[in-house]
Design an enzyme around this catalytic site. Structure first.
Site, PDB file in Angstrom:
ATOM      1  N   HIS A  96      -3.910  -5.464  -4.543  1.00  0.00           N
ATOM      2  CA  HIS A  96      -4.444  -4.104  -4.590  1.00  0.00           C
ATOM      3  C   HIS A  96      -3.692  -3.267  -5.619  1.00  0.00           C
ATOM      4  O   HIS A  96      -2.489  -3.456  -5.824  1.00  0.00           O
ATOM      5  CB  HIS A  96      -4.330  -3.428  -3.223  1.00  0.00           C
ATOM      6  CG  HIS A  96      -4.969  -4.182  -2.111  1.00  0.00           C
ATOM      7  ND1 HIS A  96      -6.304  -4.533  -2.125  1.00  0.00           N
ATOM      8  CD2 HIS A  96      -4.473  -4.658  -0.943  1.00  0.00           C
ATOM      9  CE1 HIS A  96      -6.590  -5.195  -1.013  1.00  0.00           C
ATOM     10  NE2 HIS A  96      -5.498  -5.276  -0.282  1.00  0.00           N
ATOM     11  N   ARG A 190      -9.721  -9.812  -6.370  1.00  0.00           N
ATOM     12  CA  ARG A 190      -9.588 -11.200  -5.935  1.00  0.00           C
ATOM     13  C   ARG A 190      -9.061 -12.079  -7.062  1.00  0.00           C
ATOM     14  O   ARG A 190      -9.586 -12.059  -8.174  1.00  0.00           O
ATOM     15  CB  ARG A 190     -10.936 -11.761  -5.470  1.00  0.00           C
ATOM     16  CG  ARG A 190     -11.518 -11.120  -4.242  1.00  0.00           C
ATOM     17  CD  ARG A 190     -12.683 -11.959  -3.697  1.00  0.00           C
ATOM     18  NE  ARG A 190     -13.474 -11.171  -2.747  1.00  0.00           N
ATOM     19  CZ  ARG A 190     -14.628 -10.592  -3.041  1.00  0.00           C
ATOM     20  NH1 ARG A 190     -15.143 -10.739  -4.245  1.00  0.00           N
ATOM     21  NH2 ARG A 190     -15.265  -9.888  -2.130  1.00  0.00           N
TER      22      ARG A 190
END
Length: 322
Positions: A96, A190
């Site tokens: 993140h 991802r």
């Protein structure tokens, strides 16, 4: 009566989810449910208030229209998000962004988070960090798919706590149920998704390698949460993480075995009951609590008591979130 907001959970289907969240007493959709958004003002899933003057309104609405309930904290969005996650299969390996990168590239908050492990199968482990020493080595190992060489595995058991700052490569793996406290963000990059096929699109889920390379901490340096505990009568109050380690939230585990009195020390307090049942007393009002309940004590609650036999995870916004 605006001291306590009882919240209706929002459920999200995930490719890695299952039906274990039903053990909290929830009536789940008959699909693979991976996430219960328990306390959320995020536009991707905000909770509805179930009691009091604001019944039927959402937490997002209250944040916009009644900021006095939150001590007039600044910000465009309620700052924290509490989830329960059921990893029936492993989540994608992901990372993140911090606040600055998320604002510029995703028009969102950054995402620092943490996990309290509610349940873990024998042999369960997390992906937590990586072994690369340079950005070039990190990118080479990703492109080569050498995940065993790159990724750092961390065994976990029920009751463990893990702090996951933005920039940390991570994944919950199969057989883990966790309560996640995080910034109110839904931005995920991802790195790897096990080449799974999304049944809705019939294609592999999107990867975000460029963004992930830009925000990953290299080399990885784990951050200790510096957890501390104290006993109050027969109860145990644990600070799982707080400042200066965490800028965004303080997180607590309260194992309530008798009556414990609390005084307001923060703009609001988020409470999730993981096990047991008991009572919350605020002024002359008593609330019956049970496993799976989620609530928010607003700035109007100057003091309260908890009693019964309950295992609770609570959190409050940190200074950076205010």
């Amino acid at each position: 009566m605006n001291e306590v907001l009882l919240l209706k959970p929002v459920f999200h289907e995930k490719i890695w989810g299952g039906q274990k969240l039903a053990q909290f007493g929830y009536k789940l959709p008959a699909t693979d449910i991976g996430e219960c958004w328990a306390i959320s003002g995020h536009p991707h899933g905000t909770n509805t208030i179930e009691n009091g003057d604001y019944a039927g309104q959402t937490l997002a609405q209250l944040w916009q229209d009644h900021r006095e309930l939150f001590d007039n904290m600044p910000g465009d969005r309620f700052p924290l998000l509490t989830k329960i996650l059921d990893a029936e299969a492993s989540l994608s390996v992901q990372v993140h962004p911090g606040d600055a990168y998320a604002k510029e590239h995703a028009h969102d908050l950054g995402k620092t988070e943490c996990w309290y492990i509610i349940d873990a199968d024998p042999g369960a482990y997390l992906i937590y960090g990586h072994h690369a020493k340079t950005k070039a080595e990190f990118e080479d190992l990703v492109h080569a798919g050498q995940w065993d060489k790159l990724l750092r595995k961390q065994p976990v058991k029920t009751g463990d706590f893990v702090y996951v700052p933005s920039g940390t490569v991570h994944a919950l793996n199969k057989g883990i149920m966790a309560l996640e406290t995080q910034q109110s963000s839904d931005t995920t990059y991802r790195l790897y998704d096990y080449d799974r096929i999304d049944k809705t699109t019939g294609e592999k889920r999107e990867l975000h390698l460029k963004d992930a390379f830009n925000v990953t901490q290299i080399p990885f340096e784990p951050v200790a949460a510096n957890t501390t505990s104290k006993t109050v009568g027969a109860s145990t109050l644990t600070t799982l993480v707080s400042a200066p380690v965490s800028k965004y939230f303080n997180v607590y585990r309260w194992v309530i075995k008798d009556e414990v009195a609390f005084k307001k020390a923060f703009p609001c307090t988020l409470i999730s009951v993981l096990h047991g049942q008991g009572k919350l007393q605020v002024g002359s009002t008593t609330y019956e609590l049970k496993r799976g309940d989620h609530l928010l004590l607003t700035a109007k609650a100057s003091a309260w008591t908890l009693s019964g036999d309950m295992d609770i995870i609570a959190s409050v916004p940190g200074k950076q979130a205010q």
